[in-house]
Structures are given as C-alpha cells and as structure tokens.
Design a protein around this motif. Structure first.
Motif, short mmCIF file in Angstrom:
data_model
loop_
_atom_site.label_atom_id
_atom_site.label_comp_id
_atom_site.label_asym_id
_atom_site.label_seq_id
_atom_site.Cartn_x
_atom_site.Cartn_y
_atom_site.Cartn_z
N MET A 178 -28.63 10.97 -6.75
CA MET A 178 -28.27 10.51 -8.10
C MET A 178 -27.68 11.67 -8.91
SD MET A 178 -30.56 8.57 -10.98
CE MET A 178 -31.85 9.77 -11.33
N TYR A 179 -26.58 11.37 -9.59
CA TYR A 179 -25.94 12.34 -10.49
C TYR A 179 -25.91 11.77 -11.90
CZ TYR A 179 -22.54 15.73 -12.28
OH TYR A 179 -21.92 16.73 -12.99
N VAL A 180 -26.31 12.58 -12.86
CA VAL A 180 -26.24 12.17 -14.27
C VAL A 180 -25.53 13.28 -15.05
CG1 VAL A 180 -27.58 11.60 -16.35
CG2 VAL A 180 -28.35 10.77 -14.11
N CYS A 181 -24.59 12.88 -15.90
CA CYS A 181 -23.88 13.88 -16.70
C CYS A 181 -24.83 14.54 -17.69
CB CYS A 181 -22.72 13.23 -17.46
SG CYS A 181 -21.48 12.56 -16.35
N GLY A 182 -24.83 15.85 -17.68
CA GLY A 182 -25.74 16.60 -18.53
C GLY A 182 -25.08 17.06 -19.82
N PRO A 224 -13.12 7.75 -21.24
CA PRO A 224 -12.40 8.07 -20.01
C PRO A 224 -13.19 8.90 -18.98
CG PRO A 224 -11.80 9.64 -21.72
CD PRO A 224 -12.79 8.69 -22.33
N HIS A 225 -14.36 9.49 -19.39
CA HIS A 225 -14.96 10.50 -18.52
C HIS A 225 -15.26 9.99 -17.10
CE1 HIS A 225 -16.97 14.10 -17.34
NE2 HIS A 225 -18.15 13.54 -17.28
N HIS A 226 -15.99 8.90 -17.01
CA HIS A 226 -16.37 8.44 -15.66
C HIS A 226 -15.18 7.85 -14.89
CE1 HIS A 226 -20.92 8.28 -16.79
NE2 HIS A 226 -20.47 9.50 -16.60
N GLU A 227 -14.32 7.17 -15.63
CA GLU A 227 -13.12 6.64 -14.97
C GLU A 227 -12.34 7.81 -14.33
OE1 GLU A 227 -11.74 3.75 -13.58
OE2 GLU A 227 -12.12 2.88 -15.55
N ASN A 228 -12.25 8.91 -15.02
CA ASN A 228 -11.49 10.05 -14.52
C ASN A 228 -12.23 10.80 -13.42
OD1 ASN A 228 -9.54 9.26 -16.26
ND2 ASN A 228 -9.90 10.87 -17.77
N GLU A 229 -13.56 10.82 -13.52
CA GLU A 229 -14.33 11.40 -12.40
C GLU A 229 -14.05 10.61 -11.12
OE1 GLU A 229 -18.56 12.12 -12.58
OE2 GLU A 229 -18.49 12.50 -14.72
N VAL A 230 -14.07 9.27 -11.24
CA VAL A 230 -13.81 8.41 -10.08
C VAL A 230 -12.42 8.71 -9.52
CG1 VAL A 230 -13.37 6.03 -9.36
CG2 VAL A 230 -15.30 6.52 -10.86
N GLU A 284 -15.04 19.02 -13.90
CA GLU A 284 -16.30 19.75 -13.72
C GLU A 284 -17.31 18.87 -12.98
OE1 GLU A 284 -17.69 21.15 -17.52
OE2 GLU A 284 -15.80 22.13 -18.01
N CYS A 285 -17.47 17.62 -13.45
CA CYS A 285 -18.48 16.74 -12.84
C CYS A 285 -18.09 16.36 -11.42
CB CYS A 285 -18.70 15.50 -13.70
SG CYS A 285 -19.72 15.84 -15.15
N SER A 286 -16.79 16.09 -11.19
CA SER A 286 -16.37 15.75 -9.82
C SER A 286 -16.70 16.88 -8.86
CB SER A 286 -14.86 15.48 -9.78
OG SER A 286 -14.58 14.18 -10.27
ZN LIG Z 1 -19.78 13.83 -16.07
#
Ligand SMILES: [Zn+2]
Length: 483
Positions: free
Chosen positions: A34-38, A246-252, A221-223
């Motif tokens: 599991m990953y959660v944005c910090g 946009p953050h998670h869409e862009n991580e994907v 960074e998250c990716s």
């Molecule tokens: Zn993130």
C-alpha cells in the motif's frame, strides 16, 4: 475466542477506478503493498491532513490482522522538495533542510499522538532524484514525454486512456482548463516532470542532456518512490479525494507509461473532504486548525485535546463521507473515551491481552472501513460491560486497541482523571457542590448563572461535561482536571 471465524471476513473496498465496492484480492497475500501520499513538509499538518493518516492507519492495521503483520508493506512518502517549501524557507530565513527536518519531526510527533503507526517505509523525495530522472528518461525514450525550454513535460495526448481514474475525458479537461498555457507545451494539459532551477532554488543535474540544473515536479516524486519500494504494480494507493486529479491521474500516467503496465495500483482509495464547523477550512476564514494547535494550545474549546480524542472524531465518520470537524464532536468523543476508559480501568484485572477481538468489529471494518458501525459495536460492549459483563469489557478493550486506542493509553487516561480528583479531596467536594449549584441554576432556567459557574471552573482548569444518562435519560455532569 469462539468469535474468531475459521476464515476471516472478505475485505471489500470502494475502488475509485471502478467506482464500485469490490472484494479486495491482493496480487500476493504474502506481500500486500500500500502506498499513501504523505505530507509536503513546509508547515504544521492541519486536521484535514490528519484524516488520511488516521484512515489509512486503520486500513494498515486491518491488513496486518488479515494477512499477518510481516506480510504487509505500507509506504508513505515525505515530499521535501516543492516550491511551497522554498518560499517558506525564504520567508523564515532558514535553510530548506532546516525547514523540512523541523516540519517532518513535528509531523511524526503529531501523528504518533493520534495513535497512527509509522509506515514500514517513509521515503524522502530528495533521496530519490536518481529514480525520478530514470523514469523521466524512460518516458522520453518511449515517446510519452518531451523536452522544451529546459523543462521535461508529459505528453498526455500520447496516452490513450488518460483521465480514466478521475473519469474525465481529455476533451472535457481541455475545455474546462483555466491553466495558463505555457508556449512550450504541446497540449494544454501536459504537465511538468522536470523544470529548471534558478540560482537560489534547489537543483540537481538534469536528465535528457538539459544543461541547466533543475528539480522534479510533484507527481513524478510519488511515481518514483512507489515504483522503487512497491514495484511496477501494487495493491492499494490511497490519499485524499482532492488528490484524484491531477496528482493521482498523473502518477498513473507516469507509472503506467514508463512501465508499460495496464495498472499502477489495483485499488485506489480516497477519503472525503473535511470541513471545520460546517465550513471549508481556510486561513482567511480563521477556521484553519492544525493538529499541533489541538494538542498543545487552548485554541479550540478553551483546552488542549488528547490525540486519541481527535482520532475518535476522525473515525466517527466513514472515510468516504465528508467530515464536519466540530468542537461539539471533540467533546462527544472525549466524553465517550473517558467513560470507556473508566470502565476498562474498573475491570483492569479482567482486561488481558487483546485476544478477544470481536468478529463484528472486524466485519464492520471489512465493509469498506465502516468505522461508525465498529464504534456502534463498542457502544454495545460498553453497555453490556456496565451491566457487569466482564467479557464485554474485554471485547471493548480489544476492539479499542485494534482501532488504535491501546489499553495502556486508555488506562493512563482513566488514571489521570482519577489522580486529579484524589490528589485533592477537598477540590472534589467543592466542584461537586458547584455542579449542584449549576444544575439548580439550569433547573431555574437561569442560563447565565449556569454558564458563569462553568466558566469559573474552567478558569481553574476544571472542565465540565454534560451527558445524558444512558439508563435514566437524565442530564448529568462529569468533570475532570485538564493540565
Ligand atoms: Zn502522491
């Protein structure tokens, strides 16, 4: 022990990707990831930042229970390179490092006070610049990103189903886009993977043969950190609903296109918005509340609050629902915990190790983390416990411990309340007398006098709490000494 089913209940979670509640099936039950944005570490965590930390802490505890602690890996990053950090460090006249270290330490202290376990891995963005550059170069090589005026940009037009997570089509996004379109962008929704740094901004040698030094965009960074610590595809990605786009869409987009993978994470979980006293929290409205202020100052309700009280408020609403954080909800949670703590303390010899975890609590959590349903079960145990059922008290203690209210913390809470009363028996007699005066004033509908007595005691650090007696329905008043 008879309440343990031979096989555990099925965990069901609402997946933002499918917009449905689905059975949770990990890729590998021996390695659930599991990953959660910090946090971006430039300021104290506010209560809205605390919500995902507590929500995903409950999920982490549940996964550890279902799969075994050694089979769960929880990664939550620290974003320590960001333009907000640069601005704040400059404003405070301290170094970026000093600011990020100080803020990260404060974040840890605050979240531990809320009873949140540390994640297994807490990667820092500045320690993964190499991985970010590698991802960026791969994306350029594969035709998903391009270099323009010392920036590297992700070409959203190169990805067939960009927008799938947030459920928006590229056409809709472009039509609704109010983003200022930089002339070097191919498409208005293309986003920054890397950008050049000016002299006083933090910078690293750039990828893609760009001569000027630069720094990463937030999304990459998250990716990079998720990919390094959890692999190309993992089980759960979490965060607040404000991060979906946009953050998670862009991580994907970054992760899938660089890894040629159909998915980044199988299950995307998002907690709902948090308001304070019915309004969107904002510094301009003056209702901005940090965890630090709740724990350490008298800003809300004229007193400091215990971290577990804040935790309970955050769990009284199911995680996907909007949550209204109010002083009233703090008082309610505080009184509940006090009463549960007293009950557990009164049955201390009965409260052994937490091996009586009731199946109804696990089942409630397995139903898309239905914490209100779990709390309703706790009310039931407490009621049975007050009627003399010692096993029910053990179930209450075990359930609380499982939800992050460890028996030790509950006993400390009960002891503090008792100590303060016993240390000064005359105080107890006097306070009880004033409570009787106040009840009499209220009975005479003399609200001003009743409030005056309450405020007078508050001035001595004595907090009164009115509650409805569960058995008789009468209004009673309990009291305690706060600091
Ligand atoms: Zn993130």
């Amino acid at each position: 022990m008879d309440r343990f089913p031979a096989d555990k209940p099925t965990l069901r979670l609402t997946n933002t990707l499918s917009r449905q509640k689905e059975d949770f099936v990990p890729e590998d039950p021996a390695n659930v990831r599991m990953y959660v944005c910090g946090p971006t570490v430039y300021d104290y965590a506010h209560i809205g930042n605390a919500r995902p930390v507590v929500v995903f802490d409950v999920l982490y505890r549940l996964l550890r229970h279902l799969y075994g602690a050694e089979h769960v890996k929880y990664v939550r990053n620290i974003t320590d390179v960001d333009d907000k950090i640069n601005a704040r460090a400059a404003a405070e006249g301290i170094s970026i490092r000093e600011l990020t270290e100080k803020t990260a330490a404060q974040f840890h202290a605050d979240m531990r006070a809320l009873g949140a376990l540390d994640p297994d891995i807490e990667p820092r963005a500045t320690e993964h610049i190499g991985e970010m550059k590698e991802l960026i170069e791969t994306l350029v090589e594969k035709g998903h990103a391009y270099v323009a005026e010392d920036h590297v940009l992700f070409d959203v037009g190169s990805m067939e189903d960009y927008g799938k997570l947030s459920g928006r089509s590229l056409e809709d996004m472009q039509a609704g886009a109010r983003v200022e379109v930089a002339p070097y962008k191919k498409g208005p929704m293309d986003f920054v993977l890397w950008k050049p740094s000016a002299g006083n901004e933090p910078g690293w040698p750039s990828p893609c043969s760009i001569e000027r030094s630069g720094r990463p965009g937030w999304h990459i960074e998250c990716s990079a950190m998720a990919g390094k610590h959890l692999g190309k595809t993992f089980d759960i990605h979490g965060g607040g609903v404000d991060l979906v786009f946009p953050h998670h869409e862009n991580e994907v987009a970054q992760s899938r296109c660089s890894h040629d993978a159909p998915l980044m994470a199988h299950y995307w979980l998002h907690n709902g918005f948090l308001q304070v006293e019915g309004e969107k929290m904002s510094k301009s409205l003056g209702n901005f509340v940090t965890v630090h202020e709740l724990l350490e100052t008298q800003k809300i309700g004229g007193r400091a609050w215990d971290g577990r009280t804040i935790r309970l408020v955050l769990l009284m609403t199911q995680y996907r629902q909007p949550l209204d954080f109010t002083e009233k909800s703090l008082q309610e949670a505080d009184r509940l915990l006090d009463r549960w703590a007293e009950l557990i303390a009164a049955n201390e010899s009965e409260c052994g190790p937490a091996n009586d975890l009731p199946v109804e609590v696990v089942e409630a959590l397995c139903d898309d983390l239905n914490t209100p349903r779990a709390i309703a079960a706790l009310h039931g145990f407490a009621r049975e416990g007050r009627q003399g059922d010692a096993l029910a008290v053990r179930r209450l203690a075990a359930s609380l411990a499982f939800l992050g209210f460890e028996t030790e913390a509950m006993l400390t809470r009960a002891a503090k309340g008792e100590e303060a009363k016993q240390a000064d028996p005359e105080l107890a007699i006097r306070v009880e007398g004033r409570i009787a005066d106040r009840l009499a004033a209220r009975a005479a509908r003399n609200w001003a006098e009743a409030d005056r007595i309450r405020d007078e005691l508050a001035g001595e650090g004595i907090v009164l709490k009115d509650y409805k007696d569960g058995d008789t329905g009468e209004i009673r008043t309990s009291w305690e000494v706060k600091r």
